[in-house]
Design an enzyme around this catalytic site. Structure first.
Site, PDB file in Angstrom:
ATOM      1  N   GLY A  18     102.966  56.648   3.454  1.00  0.00           N
ATOM      2  CA  GLY A  18     102.583  55.675   2.288  1.00  0.00           C
ATOM      3  C   GLY A  18     104.303  54.847   1.946  1.00  0.00           C
ATOM      4  N   ILE A  19     104.003  55.458   0.540  1.00  0.00           N
ATOM      5  CA  ILE A  19     105.406  54.497  -0.886  1.00  0.00           C
ATOM      6  C   ILE A  19     106.620  55.295   0.147  1.00  0.00           C
ATOM      7  CG2 ILE A  19     106.033  54.087  -2.332  1.00  0.00           C
ATOM      8  CD1 ILE A  19     103.063  54.689  -3.509  1.00  0.00           C
ATOM      9  N   GLY A  20     107.117  56.189   0.550  1.00  0.00           N
ATOM     10  CA  GLY A  20     107.547  56.705   0.935  1.00  0.00           C
ATOM     11  C   GLY A  20     109.109  56.287   2.007  1.00  0.00           C
ATOM     12  N   TYR A 151      96.819  66.192 -12.341  1.00  0.00           N
ATOM     13  CA  TYR A 151      97.549  65.226 -11.497  1.00  0.00           C
ATOM     14  C   TYR A 151      98.351  63.864 -12.663  1.00  0.00           C
ATOM     15  CZ  TYR A 151      98.783  61.459  -8.875  1.00  0.00           C
ATOM     16  OH  TYR A 151      99.800  60.537  -8.053  1.00  0.00           O
TER      17      TYR A 151
HETATM   18  P1  NAD Z   1     101.002  59.891   0.788  1.00  0.00           P
HETATM   19  O1  NAD Z   1     100.168  61.129   0.845  1.00  0.00           O
HETATM   20  O2  NAD Z   1     101.514  58.755   2.334  1.00  0.00           O
HETATM   21  O3  NAD Z   1     102.427  60.031   0.420  1.00  0.00           O
HETATM   22  C1  NAD Z   1     103.001  61.564   0.002  1.00  0.00           C
HETATM   23  C2  NAD Z   1     104.084  62.293   0.796  1.00  0.00           C
HETATM   24  O4  NAD Z   1     104.721  63.265   0.364  1.00  0.00           O
HETATM   25  C3  NAD Z   1     103.256  62.422   2.539  1.00  0.00           C
HETATM   26  O5  NAD Z   1     104.910  62.203   3.184  1.00  0.00           O
HETATM   27  C4  NAD Z   1     103.168  63.861   2.503  1.00  0.00           C
HETATM   28  O6  NAD Z   1     103.898  64.487   3.841  1.00  0.00           O
HETATM   29  C5  NAD Z   1     104.514  63.934   1.475  1.00  0.00           C
HETATM   30  N1  NAD Z   1     105.031  65.671   0.631  1.00  0.00           N
HETATM   31  C6  NAD Z   1     102.751  66.308   0.021  1.00  0.00           C
HETATM   32  N2  NAD Z   1     103.737  66.853  -0.189  1.00  0.00           N
HETATM   33  C7  NAD Z   1     104.948  67.750   0.122  1.00  0.00           C
HETATM   34  C8  NAD Z   1     106.048  68.741   0.152  1.00  0.00           C
HETATM   35  N3  NAD Z   1     105.020  70.036  -0.747  1.00  0.00           N
HETATM   36  N4  NAD Z   1     107.132  68.726   0.807  1.00  0.00           N
HETATM   37  C9  NAD Z   1     107.613  67.746   0.757  1.00  0.00           C
HETATM   38  N5  NAD Z   1     106.492  66.393   0.971  1.00  0.00           N
HETATM   39  C10 NAD Z   1     105.655  66.559   0.358  1.00  0.00           C
HETATM   40  O7  NAD Z   1     101.019  58.717  -0.232  1.00  0.00           O
HETATM   41  P2  NAD Z   1     101.289  57.766  -1.192  1.00  0.00           P
HETATM   42  O8  NAD Z   1     100.629  57.265  -1.993  1.00  0.00           O
HETATM   43  O9  NAD Z   1     102.327  57.268  -0.468  1.00  0.00           O
HETATM   44  O10 NAD Z   1     101.922  58.378  -2.811  1.00  0.00           O
HETATM   45  C11 NAD Z   1     103.823  58.763  -2.834  1.00  0.00           C
HETATM   46  C12 NAD Z   1     103.674  58.962  -4.010  1.00  0.00           C
HETATM   47  O11 NAD Z   1     103.072  57.942  -4.851  1.00  0.00           O
HETATM   48  C13 NAD Z   1     102.992  59.944  -5.165  1.00  0.00           C
HETATM   49  O12 NAD Z   1     103.904  60.960  -5.567  1.00  0.00           O
HETATM   50  C14 NAD Z   1     101.777  60.052  -5.233  1.00  0.00           C
HETATM   51  O13 NAD Z   1     101.335  60.666  -6.322  1.00  0.00           O
HETATM   52  C15 NAD Z   1     102.663  58.508  -6.276  1.00  0.00           C
HETATM   53  N6  NAD Z   1     101.533  57.189  -6.021  1.00  0.00           N
HETATM   54  C16 NAD Z   1     100.666  57.296  -5.317  1.00  0.00           C
HETATM   55  C17 NAD Z   1      99.424  56.664  -5.532  1.00  0.00           C
HETATM   56  C18 NAD Z   1      98.629  55.761  -4.797  1.00  0.00           C
HETATM   57  O14 NAD Z   1      97.543  55.134  -5.120  1.00  0.00           O
HETATM   58  N7  NAD Z   1      98.730  55.791  -3.802  1.00  0.00           N
HETATM   59  C19 NAD Z   1      99.502  55.902  -7.308  1.00  0.00           C
HETATM   60  C20 NAD Z   1     100.406  56.079  -8.171  1.00  0.00           C
HETATM   61  C21 NAD Z   1     101.318  57.355  -7.637  1.00  0.00           C
END
Ligand code: NAD
Length: 248
Positions: A18-20, A151
């Site tokens: 994802g974003i990371g 959340y």
């Molecule tokens: P994603 O699920 O692809 O990424 C989240 C990452 O966090 C995953 O790689 C997962 O393995 C990791 N993770 C989860 N629990 C963990 C833990 N206990 N220890 C280490 N790593 C852990 O989803 P994303 O959308 O890329 O989310 C990234 C961030 O963006 C999150 O904090 C999410 O809340 C935030 N966010 C996402 C959205 C969206 O619409 N996608 C909107 C607002 C905020």
């Protein structure tokens, strides 16, 4: 490939997807060395292979303090100092507050809030003067969106921490900001919802968004790179990347 971030060391929690991952890719492609963390070794290995030799994957659960201590030790050994920390790991927990269980509440806060807090605490000693920390909040932290009470509250806590950490790290010349994504299609919803529920949730978000679309992970990644490295007169702020959802 370019060398915009050559010589910069970066740590990204939840950097395997994802974003990371998009942020890791942007920075590695621009010359940075990046440590990505996550809970799944398989996901991390696949991500590290795609990123190439300037990326190192470390399995580390942000909700487990011994994992964060081990991560800090590994980062110190491999990178020495860190110029950018992206506190990005997170999970969603979409359900009405009436049916939210203690288990769901605790897991959400353990990862999204406690995990972020101690990630910054444990890695702060490695941050160099002028370093940037970016916490990932969410558009919902200023909204009253159905099914997001736990959340959203956790993300609001992070928004607050961005201010407090900024104040405490200011004497070391370290800036702390938040990036607040709106809906970004990364698969995060499908991790906690059925496909049907996720499809419905997504259709609602597109319909209400001023830009009538989801954002891309790359659009958030560019904002993170800006906050981490270029926003040198900005600290304690939250930068919104949400198609205007919370602004118009
Ligand atoms: P994603 O699920 O692809 O990424 C989240 C990452 O966090 C995953 O790689 C997962 O393995 C990791 N993770 C989860 N629990 C963990 C833990 N206990 N220890 C280490 N790593 C852990 O989803 P994303 O959308 O890329 O989310 C990234 C961030 O963006 C999150 O904090 C999410 O809340 C935030 N966010 C996402 C959205 C969206 O619409 N996608 C909107 C607002 C905020």
């Amino acid at each position: 490939m370019n060398d915009t971030y050559g010589g910069k060391n970066v740590v990204i929690t939840g950097g395997g997807s994802g974003i990371g991952f998009a942020t890791a890719k942007l920075l590695v492609d621009a010359g940075a060395r990046v440590v990505i963390t996550g809970r799944s070794q398989t996901t991390l290995d696949a991500a590290a292979e795609r990123l190439g030799t300037n990326a190192l994957a470390v399995r580390s659960d942000v909700s487990a303090l011994p994992d964060l201590d081990a991560l800090a030790a590994r980062v110190r050994d491999e990178l020495g100092t860190v110029q950018a920390l992206f506190v990005n790991a997170g999970i969603t927990s979409a359900m009405p507050f009436a049916s939210t269980t203690e288990e769901v509440y605790d897991e959400s806060f353990a990862i999204n809030v406690k995990g972020a807090f101690f990630t910054v605490q444990k890695l702060a000693p490695l941050l160099s003067t002028g370093a940037g920390v970016v916490l990932t909040t969410s558009a919902v932290n200023v909204m009253g969106m159905e099914g997001t009470s736990v959340y959203a509250a956790g993300k609001a806590a992070l928004r607050s921490m961005a201010r407090s950490f900024s104040r405490e790290l200011l004497p070391r010349g370290i800036r702390v900001n938040a990036v607040s994504p709106g809906p970004v299609d990364t698969g995060i919803l499908e991790n906690t919802m059925t496909k049907e529920a996720a499809d419905q949730f997504k259709a609602e978000r597109v319909a209400e968004n001023p830009m009538r679309r989801f954002g891309t992970p790359e659009e958030v990644a560019r904002a993170v790179a800006f906050l981490a490295f270029d926003a040198t007169y900005t600290t304690g702020a939250e930068f919104v990347v949400d198609g205007g959802m919370t602004q118009l």
